[in-house]
Design a protein around this motif. Structure first.
Motif, PDB file in Angstrom:
ATOM      1  N   LEU A   1      34.384  43.376  52.781  1.00  0.00           N
ATOM      2  CA  LEU A   1      34.287  45.180  51.521  1.00  0.00           C
ATOM      3  C   LEU A   1      34.129  44.365  50.722  1.00  0.00           C
ATOM      4  O   LEU A   1      35.245  45.031  49.301  1.00  0.00           O
ATOM      5  N   PRO A   2      32.310  45.007  50.325  1.00  0.00           N
ATOM      6  CA  PRO A   2      33.129  44.697  48.966  1.00  0.00           C
ATOM      7  C   PRO A   2      32.507  45.397  47.501  1.00  0.00           C
ATOM      8  O   PRO A   2      33.001  45.079  46.846  1.00  0.00           O
ATOM      9  N   ALA A   3      32.444  47.164  48.204  1.00  0.00           N
ATOM     10  CA  ALA A   3      33.442  47.922  47.486  1.00  0.00           C
ATOM     11  C   ALA A   3      34.848  48.051  46.862  1.00  0.00           C
ATOM     12  O   ALA A   3      35.198  48.969  46.573  1.00  0.00           O
ATOM     13  N   ALA A   4      35.767  47.375  47.829  1.00  0.00           N
ATOM     14  CA  ALA A   4      36.789  47.570  47.779  1.00  0.00           C
ATOM     15  C   ALA A   4      37.361  47.195  46.066  1.00  0.00           C
ATOM     16  O   ALA A   4      37.431  46.272  45.428  1.00  0.00           O
ATOM     17  N   ARG A   5      38.009  48.016  45.879  1.00  0.00           N
ATOM     18  CA  ARG A   5      38.810  47.740  44.520  1.00  0.00           C
ATOM     19  C   ARG A   5      40.219  47.283  44.834  1.00  0.00           C
ATOM     20  O   ARG A   5      40.911  47.746  44.907  1.00  0.00           O
ATOM     21  N   LEU A   6      40.121  45.696  44.344  1.00  0.00           N
ATOM     22  CA  LEU A   6      41.481  44.869  44.342  1.00  0.00           C
ATOM     23  C   LEU A   6      42.315  44.911  43.365  1.00  0.00           C
ATOM     24  O   LEU A   6      41.885  44.344  42.341  1.00  0.00           O
ATOM     25  N   VAL A   7      43.759  44.859  43.177  1.00  0.00           N
ATOM     26  CA  VAL A   7      44.791  44.518  42.659  1.00  0.00           C
ATOM     27  C   VAL A   7      45.906  43.498  43.225  1.00  0.00           C
ATOM     28  O   VAL A   7      46.358  43.788  44.596  1.00  0.00           O
ATOM     29  N   HIS A   8      45.919  42.277  42.859  1.00  0.00           N
ATOM     30  CA  HIS A   8      47.109  41.599  42.905  1.00  0.00           C
ATOM     31  C   HIS A   8      48.111  40.843  42.277  1.00  0.00           C
ATOM     32  O   HIS A   8      47.726  40.745  41.086  1.00  0.00           O
TER      33      HIS A   8
ATOM     34  N   CYS B   1      39.517  39.888  42.209  1.00  0.00           N
ATOM     35  CA  CYS B   1      39.934  41.504  42.081  1.00  0.00           C
ATOM     36  C   CYS B   1      39.519  42.018  41.046  1.00  0.00           C
ATOM     37  O   CYS B   1      38.456  41.282  40.010  1.00  0.00           O
ATOM     38  N   HIS B   2      39.887  43.221  40.598  1.00  0.00           N
ATOM     39  CA  HIS B   2      39.975  43.468  39.627  1.00  0.00           C
ATOM     40  C   HIS B   2      41.069  43.547  38.333  1.00  0.00           C
ATOM     41  O   HIS B   2      40.812  43.669  37.549  1.00  0.00           O
TER      42      HIS B   2
ATOM     43  N   GLN C   1      33.944  40.165  37.241  1.00  0.00           N
ATOM     44  CA  GLN C   1      35.246  40.707  36.200  1.00  0.00           C
ATOM     45  C   GLN C   1      36.254  41.138  36.738  1.00  0.00           C
ATOM     46  O   GLN C   1      36.555  41.845  37.136  1.00  0.00           O
ATOM     47  N   VAL C   2      37.653  40.416  35.945  1.00  0.00           N
ATOM     48  CA  VAL C   2      38.722  40.556  35.793  1.00  0.00           C
ATOM     49  C   VAL C   2      39.741  40.749  34.745  1.00  0.00           C
ATOM     50  O   VAL C   2      40.009  39.939  34.297  1.00  0.00           O
TER      51      VAL C   2
END
Length: 357
Positions: free
Chosen positions: A40-47, A77-78, A119-120
């Motif tokens: 899912l290339p458009a996913a906004r990821l937070v870890h 991740c973002h 960029q993260v």
């Protein structure tokens, strides 16, 4: 396992969601972000990482390819959130070391890292406790006091620890420091009790079973050596449930957390919120919580220093009431200033800001 989690995440997200937000937690799932990003290339990821982030030389103990795989995934991740500023520094130093062409720029509350074509935002966002929720838990019927604690001698002071039975929690040294306290201050032997509310951990592990046996043996030895009345100085409560441990926090005079290292140590935060008699928190400097309470809200200790720990316990037990009250009030206010909801809001706000950039 990480592939299976990523597959479940993708299956859960409806195709109509153009920019789904995925919030990942802890070291078990370090590789999930990379897999989800590919699917899912458009996913906004937070870890968010609950444990301390080791410094660079520790990562060299792992296979180089494994380290690169972990960092590459997290860099998809973002936002990467960590418990303390030290963890943030260690993380960005690791990225700079293993990805020499990366760029690191200071940002409010953290750093903006550009590496591996992505960029993260890397920042400290220490996880809080939900004060109202834990207060509601101790109203439950199962949160009543243990029978061993009902008939303590008049004027008896209680030192409490509430931990998993885990070598990293440093339980044996806590017992040794308590024994040293009783050796050096014999008058305390009849009027101080050390209550240990311990939860079994990894019960199928021989190492953890052996550690639990050592804890029981040392507690028994101390009780045989210092029992001056019908009440042993160490009260070992094995298999304590969470509500019971929270209930004990209400009335302890001292709360001890001497972990060798801890991302946070949430029990010490719970104690700060729940205690009703100005209990003093004696806290290892290697816990994340210490970073929040170090300015006048706790007594800090070096977890491997038995004498310093014993001295801190004595100082806490004999501290003037006005000082105890000021310290406990400050700790409570600091911990209650943030909630689990505000913590989540911070992450989402940072996510929105990072997308704008």
């Amino acid at each position: 396992a990480n592939q299976a989690v990523a597959d479940a995440i993708v299956a859960e997200i409806h195709t109509s969601q153009a920019n789904p937000i995925v919030l990942l937690q802890d070291y078990h799932l370090y590789l999930v972000a990379g897999v989800v990003r590919r699917m899912l290339p458009a996913a906004r990821l937070v870890h968010f990482v609950h444990i301390p982030w080791p410094e660079v030389r520790c990562w060299h103990l792992l296979p180089h390819a494994a380290v690169i795989q972990i960092l590459t995934s997290l860099l998809q991740c973002h936002i990467v959130g960590l418990q303390t500023d030290t963890d943030v520094q260690n993380f960005v130093t690791c990225v700079a070391h293993f990805f020499p062409t990366s760029e690191v720029q200071p940002r409010s509350g953290g750093y903006l890292v550009r590496a591996d074509g992505h960029q993260v935002l890397v920042r400290a966002c220490p996880i809080p406790v939900d004060a109202s929720y834990i207060r509601s838990l101790i109203q439950h019927d199962t949160a009543q006091h243990h029978p061993d604690l009902v008939n303590l001698p008049a004027g008896c002071q209680v030192i409490l620890r509430a931990d998993r039975i885990d070598p990293a929690k440093n339980i044996l040294r806590g017992l040794q420091a308590f024994a040293l306290l009783l050796d050096q201050h014999p008058s305390l032997q009849e009027r101080v009790r050390f209550v240990m509310a311990l939860l079994p951990e990894r019960q199928n592990s021989a190492r953890y079973h052996a550690y639990a046996r050592q804890v029981r043996a040392l507690a028994s030895e101390i009780n045989q050596r210092y029992s001056a009345d019908a009440h042993p100085p160490v009260i070992l409560l094995l298999g304590t449930n969470h509500r019971h441990a929270l209930k004990l926090m209400e009335t302890c005079d001292v709360f001890l957390a001497n972990s060798l290292i801890d991302g946070m140590h949430l029990a010490s935060k719970e104690a700060a919120v729940l205690n009703r008699q100005d209990g003093v928190i004696v806290l290892s400097r290697t816990t994340g919580t210490y970073r929040e309470l170090c300015d006048g809200a706790c007594l800090g200790i070096t977890p491997t220093d038995l004498q310093e720990t014993a001295d801190a316990l004595f100082a806490a037990l004999t501290m003037p009431s006005r000082q105890r009250h000021a310290m406990a009030t400050r700790a409570r206010r600091l911990i209650e200033s943030r909630t689990t909801f505000s913590w989540l809001q911070e992450l989402v706000a940072d996510l929105s800001a990072s997308l704008v950039e």
